[in-house]
Design an enzyme around this catalytic site. Structure first.
Site, PDB file in Angstrom:
ATOM      1  N   TYR A  10       0.822  -1.224   0.000  1.00  0.00           N
ATOM      2  CA  TYR A  10       0.000   0.000   0.000  1.00  0.00           C
ATOM      3  C   TYR A  10       0.855   1.273   0.000  1.00  0.00           C
ATOM      4  N   ILE A  11       1.663   1.444   1.019  1.00  0.00           N
ATOM      5  CA  ILE A  11       2.448   2.687   1.107  1.00  0.00           C
ATOM      6  C   ILE A  11       3.601   2.651   0.094  1.00  0.00           C
ATOM      7  N   ASN A  34       1.674  -9.943   0.877  1.00  0.00           N
ATOM      8  CA  ASN A  34       0.475  -9.154   1.213  1.00  0.00           C
ATOM      9  C   ASN A  34       0.148  -8.153   0.104  1.00  0.00           C
ATOM     10  N   ASP A  57      11.821 -12.740  -1.306  1.00  0.00           N
ATOM     11  CA  ASP A  57      11.759 -12.435   0.121  1.00  0.00           C
ATOM     12  C   ASP A  57      13.060 -11.709   0.451  1.00  0.00           C
ATOM     13  N   SER A 123       6.529   3.043  13.091  1.00  0.00           N
ATOM     14  CA  SER A 123       5.096   3.180  13.334  1.00  0.00           C
ATOM     15  C   SER A 123       4.825   3.904  14.643  1.00  0.00           C
ATOM     16  N   TYR A 148       3.653  -6.844  17.029  1.00  0.00           N
ATOM     17  CA  TYR A 148       3.971  -6.005  15.865  1.00  0.00           C
ATOM     18  C   TYR A 148       4.697  -4.733  16.300  1.00  0.00           C
ATOM     19  N   LYS A 152       8.707  -3.487  15.626  1.00  0.00           N
ATOM     20  CA  LYS A 152       9.148  -2.214  15.013  1.00  0.00           C
ATOM     21  C   LYS A 152      10.113  -1.494  15.952  1.00  0.00           C
ATOM     22  N   ASN A 198      -7.943  -2.234   9.483  1.00  0.00           N
ATOM     23  CA  ASN A 198      -7.951  -0.777   9.622  1.00  0.00           C
ATOM     24  C   ASN A 198      -9.306  -0.189   9.259  1.00  0.00           C
ATOM     25  N   LEU A 199      -9.551   0.980   9.813  1.00  0.00           N
ATOM     26  CA  LEU A 199     -10.878   1.586   9.682  1.00  0.00           C
ATOM     27  C   LEU A 199     -11.248   1.947   8.236  1.00  0.00           C
ATOM     28  N   ARG A 291     -12.076  -2.443  21.146  1.00  0.00           N
ATOM     29  CA  ARG A 291     -11.144  -3.459  20.640  1.00  0.00           C
ATOM     30  C   ARG A 291      -9.969  -3.564  21.622  1.00  0.00           C
ATOM     31  N   ASP A 294      -6.636  -1.144  22.098  1.00  0.00           N
ATOM     32  CA  ASP A 294      -6.819   0.189  21.497  1.00  0.00           C
ATOM     33  C   ASP A 294      -6.636   1.284  22.533  1.00  0.00           C
TER      34      ASP A 294
HETATM   35  P1  NAD Z   1       1.656  -3.719   2.989  1.00  0.00           P
HETATM   36  O1  NAD Z   1       1.458  -5.045   3.601  1.00  0.00           O
HETATM   37  O2  NAD Z   1       0.641  -3.222   2.034  1.00  0.00           O
HETATM   38  O3  NAD Z   1       3.080  -3.675   2.257  1.00  0.00           O
HETATM   39  C1  NAD Z   1       4.174  -4.433   2.690  1.00  0.00           C
HETATM   40  C2  NAD Z   1       4.746  -5.151   1.454  1.00  0.00           C
HETATM   41  O4  NAD Z   1       5.883  -5.902   1.864  1.00  0.00           O
HETATM   42  C3  NAD Z   1       3.770  -6.122   0.816  1.00  0.00           C
HETATM   43  O5  NAD Z   1       3.738  -5.889  -0.574  1.00  0.00           O
HETATM   44  C4  NAD Z   1       4.347  -7.498   1.139  1.00  0.00           C
HETATM   45  O6  NAD Z   1       4.092  -8.413   0.126  1.00  0.00           O
HETATM   46  C5  NAD Z   1       5.821  -7.180   1.266  1.00  0.00           C
HETATM   47  N1  NAD Z   1       6.597  -8.069   2.149  1.00  0.00           N
HETATM   48  C6  NAD Z   1       6.306  -8.434   3.437  1.00  0.00           C
HETATM   49  N2  NAD Z   1       7.298  -9.201   3.905  1.00  0.00           N
HETATM   50  C7  NAD Z   1       8.218  -9.323   2.930  1.00  0.00           C
HETATM   51  C8  NAD Z   1       9.474  -9.967   2.829  1.00  0.00           C
HETATM   52  N3  NAD Z   1      10.010 -10.644   3.863  1.00  0.00           N
HETATM   53  N4  NAD Z   1      10.152  -9.871   1.662  1.00  0.00           N
HETATM   54  C9  NAD Z   1       9.651  -9.161   0.626  1.00  0.00           C
HETATM   55  N5  NAD Z   1       8.481  -8.533   0.662  1.00  0.00           N
HETATM   56  C10 NAD Z   1       7.773  -8.603   1.799  1.00  0.00           C
HETATM   57  O7  NAD Z   1       1.863  -2.671   4.173  1.00  0.00           O
HETATM   58  P2  NAD Z   1       1.876  -1.077   4.124  1.00  0.00           P
HETATM   59  O8  NAD Z   1       0.647  -0.595   4.766  1.00  0.00           O
HETATM   60  O9  NAD Z   1       2.259  -0.593   2.782  1.00  0.00           O
HETATM   61  O10 NAD Z   1       3.053  -0.826   5.161  1.00  0.00           O
HETATM   62  C11 NAD Z   1       4.391  -0.673   4.725  1.00  0.00           C
HETATM   63  C12 NAD Z   1       5.277  -0.561   5.944  1.00  0.00           C
HETATM   64  O11 NAD Z   1       4.832   0.527   6.760  1.00  0.00           O
HETATM   65  C13 NAD Z   1       5.257  -1.796   6.849  1.00  0.00           C
HETATM   66  O12 NAD Z   1       6.562  -2.014   7.333  1.00  0.00           O
HETATM   67  C14 NAD Z   1       4.317  -1.398   7.967  1.00  0.00           C
HETATM   68  O13 NAD Z   1       4.621  -2.065   9.169  1.00  0.00           O
HETATM   69  C15 NAD Z   1       4.598   0.087   8.077  1.00  0.00           C
HETATM   70  N6  NAD Z   1       3.474   0.853   8.638  1.00  0.00           N
HETATM   71  C16 NAD Z   1       2.234   0.728   8.074  1.00  0.00           C
HETATM   72  C17 NAD Z   1       1.162   1.435   8.622  1.00  0.00           C
HETATM   73  C18 NAD Z   1      -0.224   1.285   8.064  1.00  0.00           C
HETATM   74  O14 NAD Z   1      -1.182   1.576   8.798  1.00  0.00           O
HETATM   75  N7  NAD Z   1      -0.417   0.875   6.816  1.00  0.00           N
HETATM   76  C19 NAD Z   1       1.368   2.287   9.705  1.00  0.00           C
HETATM   77  C20 NAD Z   1       2.652   2.384  10.253  1.00  0.00           C
HETATM   78  C21 NAD Z   1       3.706   1.662   9.696  1.00  0.00           C
HETATM   79  C1  WQD Z   2      -8.559   3.325  13.915  1.00  0.00           C
HETATM   80  C2  WQD Z   2      -9.756   3.578  14.826  1.00  0.00           C
HETATM   81  C3  WQD Z   2     -10.464   1.630  16.051  1.00  0.00           C
HETATM   82  C4  WQD Z   2     -11.746  -0.676  12.560  1.00  0.00           C
HETATM   83  C5  WQD Z   2      -3.245   0.569  13.481  1.00  0.00           C
HETATM   84  C6  WQD Z   2      -2.013  -0.016  14.103  1.00  0.00           C
HETATM   85  C7  WQD Z   2      -0.898   0.980  14.074  1.00  0.00           C
HETATM   86  C8  WQD Z   2      -0.677   1.484  12.652  1.00  0.00           C
HETATM   87  C9  WQD Z   2      -1.922   2.045  12.091  1.00  0.00           C
HETATM   88  C10 WQD Z   2       0.841  -0.010  11.570  1.00  0.00           C
HETATM   89  C11 WQD Z   2      -9.637   2.926  16.205  1.00  0.00           C
HETATM   90  C12 WQD Z   2     -11.536   2.063  15.092  1.00  0.00           C
HETATM   91  C13 WQD Z   2     -11.258   0.304  13.397  1.00  0.00           C
HETATM   92  C14 WQD Z   2     -13.142  -0.984  12.612  1.00  0.00           C
HETATM   93  C15 WQD Z   2     -13.428   0.703  14.299  1.00  0.00           C
HETATM   94  N1  WQD Z   2      -0.314   0.413  11.768  1.00  0.00           N
HETATM   95  N2  WQD Z   2     -12.069   0.980  14.232  1.00  0.00           N
HETATM   96  N3  WQD Z   2     -13.915  -0.251  13.470  1.00  0.00           N
HETATM   97  O1  WQD Z   2      -5.554   0.895  15.579  1.00  0.00           O
HETATM   98  O2  WQD Z   2      -5.048   3.352  15.215  1.00  0.00           O
HETATM   99  O3  WQD Z   2      -3.604   1.681  14.256  1.00  0.00           O
HETATM  100  O4  WQD Z   2      -2.946   1.035  12.165  1.00  0.00           O
HETATM  101  O5  WQD Z   2       1.868   0.377  12.034  1.00  0.00           O
HETATM  102  O6  WQD Z   2       0.223   0.310  14.542  1.00  0.00           O
HETATM  103  O7  WQD Z   2      -2.309  -0.375  15.447  1.00  0.00           O
HETATM  104  O8  WQD Z   2      -5.839   1.958  13.284  1.00  0.00           O
HETATM  105  O9  WQD Z   2      -7.470   1.776  11.474  1.00  0.00           O
HETATM  106  O10 WQD Z   2      -7.214  -0.162  13.068  1.00  0.00           O
HETATM  107  O11 WQD Z   2      -8.281   1.933  13.874  1.00  0.00           O
HETATM  108  O12 WQD Z   2     -14.166   1.331  15.045  1.00  0.00           O
HETATM  109  O13 WQD Z   2     -13.621  -1.859  11.919  1.00  0.00           O
HETATM  110  O14 WQD Z   2     -10.914   2.977  14.222  1.00  0.00           O
HETATM  111  O15 WQD Z   2     -11.009   1.177  17.252  1.00  0.00           O
HETATM  112  O16 WQD Z   2     -10.243   3.777  17.129  1.00  0.00           O
HETATM  113  P1  WQD Z   2      -5.078   1.959  14.712  1.00  0.00           P
HETATM  114  P2  WQD Z   2      -7.212   1.303  12.850  1.00  0.00           P
END
Ligand code: NAD
Ligand code: WQD
Length: 335
Positions: A10-11, A34, A57, A123, A148, A152, A198-199, A291, A294
């Site tokens: 995604y990111i 993923n 990988d 994160s 998780y 990190k 995620n929400l 949840r 949270d």
């Molecule tokens: P995502 O799962 O969409 O992307 C991660 C990608 O990494 C995927 O394409 C997956 O296939 C790949 N991957 C996982 N393990 C691998 C491995 N061992 N080798 C090669 N590829 C691998 O996640 P995202 O939301 O894009 O998040 C990207 C990064 O940001 C992650 O490290 C995540 O922990 C961090 N992050 C995400 C969020 C969020 O809410 N989305 C918030 C904070 C931090």
């Molecule tokens: C947001 C709000 C839920 C789903 C997570 C990880 C954090 C980071 C970002 C990776 C909360 C509420 C959610 C639903 C709901 N990821 N909710 N109904 O929990 O802030 O953070 O994602 O690093 O580490 O913990 O994000 O999107 O899950 O929730 O009411 O079906 O929405 O309770 O208040 P969160 P979230």
């Protein structure tokens, strides 16, 4: 050239696209654990440019050697890893094995191949969420709610030790808050493989009819409307934050930590309302129990990124909702 691990996610996909648009050469490594292969074609089409892609990988040493030998890599952005906090409680070993081993393998390979700059996806989950809000980079970390978050935090420590031992020179630890939104084309976006955690993806999947209703986890928090408050940031702003971090690392050695958020708290109900307004679709909601794990409120101070990176989030919640909806509507079942 920049190596992006997890660049199909995604990111990562939004960041790769922005890097290509800004003229950087890019190599991507992802094992699609993923994500879907289709995203790669879409990125190339949108960017009107090619890039090297390695399906691997990133824990595989031979593959890393191949990537670093075949490309002149200056900097790595390490997105690859597992990211679902709830799942990490059931599968802690998989989370530690992936998130820690990928970071260690990559750092070793970078050192061996003379690549010393790294941008790491950290994160808000590393913070002790009992702290006062907003969280700034000096707020306490630890007391993480799940494996998780702990993984990190451990990666941050490993990378800091590697810099202290001169194995890496310049590392940016970027602590993302809650990314939402999608590319404005509607061609790339968030595509959870199972039930969304995620929400925002839960909202969009409800809007498109894949889920019957949205469960709001808790409406009795000590917040203005009783629902959880978070710091939602448009994924395009987040992608731009990576470019700012890359530029910063040109002239700044050592470990630098930055929050990447919007710096503003938005409640679950406020996000739902904003989405309904942007999409014109009513979201059927039901209040459910809190949840586990949270926190009531979590949002960032983003002053440091503003001052040192010259970066701040620009897009509104309304724009993020419109973009998430465009993506989901155009791709009801994801890629
Ligand atoms: P995502 O799962 O969409 O992307 C991660 C990608 O990494 C995927 O394409 C997956 O296939 C790949 N991957 C996982 N393990 C691998 C491995 N061992 N080798 C090669 N590829 C691998 O996640 P995202 O939301 O894009 O998040 C990207 C990064 O940001 C992650 O490290 C995540 O922990 C961090 N992050 C995400 C969020 C969020 O809410 N989305 C918030 C904070 C931090
Ligand atoms: C947001 C709000 C839920 C789903 C997570 C990880 C954090 C980071 C970002 C990776 C909360 C509420 C959610 C639903 C709901 N990821 N909710 N109904 O929990 O802030 O953070 O994602 O690093 O580490 O913990 O994000 O999107 O899950 O929730 O009411 O079906 O929405 O309770 O208040 P969160 P979230």
């Amino acid at each position: 050239m920049i190596l992006v691990t997890g660049g199909a996610g995604y990111i990562g996909s939004h960041t790769v696209l922005k890097l290509l648009e800004r003229g950087f050469d890019v190599a991507v490594a992802d094992n699609f654990i993923n994500s879907k292969t289709k995203v790669i074609e879409r990125m190339k089409k949108l960017a009107k440019r090619d890039f090297s892609f390695y399906e691997t990988d990133v824990r595989e040493k031979d593959q890393l050697d191949k990537i670093f030998s075949e490309n002149k890599i200056d900097l790595v952005i390490h997105f690859a890893g597992l990211k679902a906090p709830g799942e990490s409680v059931d599968k802690p070993l998989e989370y530690y094995a992936n998130n820690l081993d990928s970071t260690i393998a990559l750092t070793c390979a970078m050192n061996e191949h003379g690549v010393f700059k790294l941008v790491f996806s950290s994160s808000a989950a590393v913070y002790d969420l009992r702290s006062d809000m907003p969280l700034d980079e000096a707020s306490p970390t630890g007391n993480c709610a799940n494996p998780y978050g702990r993984s990190k935090r451990m990666c941050e420590q490993i990378l800091t030790d590697a810099v202290n031992a001169n194995k890496l020179r310049s590392v940016a630890l970027l602590r993302y808050f809650n990314p939402i939104g999608a590319h404005e084309s509607g061609q790339i976006g968030e595509d959870p493989q199972d039930t969304p955690n995620n929400l925002m993806p839960y909202i969009t999947q409800t809007a498109v009819g894949r889920r019957s209703r949205l469960y709001v986890y808790g409406n009795d928090y000590d917040t203005p409307d009783g629902t959880g408050v978070r710091d939602y940031i448009h994924v395009e702003d987040l992608a731009a934050g990576h470019i700012a971090a890359i530029e910063y690392l040109e002239n700044n050695h050592g470990v630098s930590v930055f929050n990447l958020g919007a710096g503003k708290g938005v409640s679950v109900m406020e996000l739902i309302c904003a989405f309904e307004k942007a999409s014109g679709v009513e979201i059927k909601t039901e209040f459910a129990a809190r949840r586990p794990g949270d926190s009531p409120i979590c949002y960032a101070s983003v002053d440091k990124a503003k001052t040192l990176l010259g970066w701040e989030a620009k897009k509104t919640i309304a724009e993020a909702c419109a973009d998430s909806w465009r993506w989901q509507k155009s791709n009801p079942n994801g890629y």
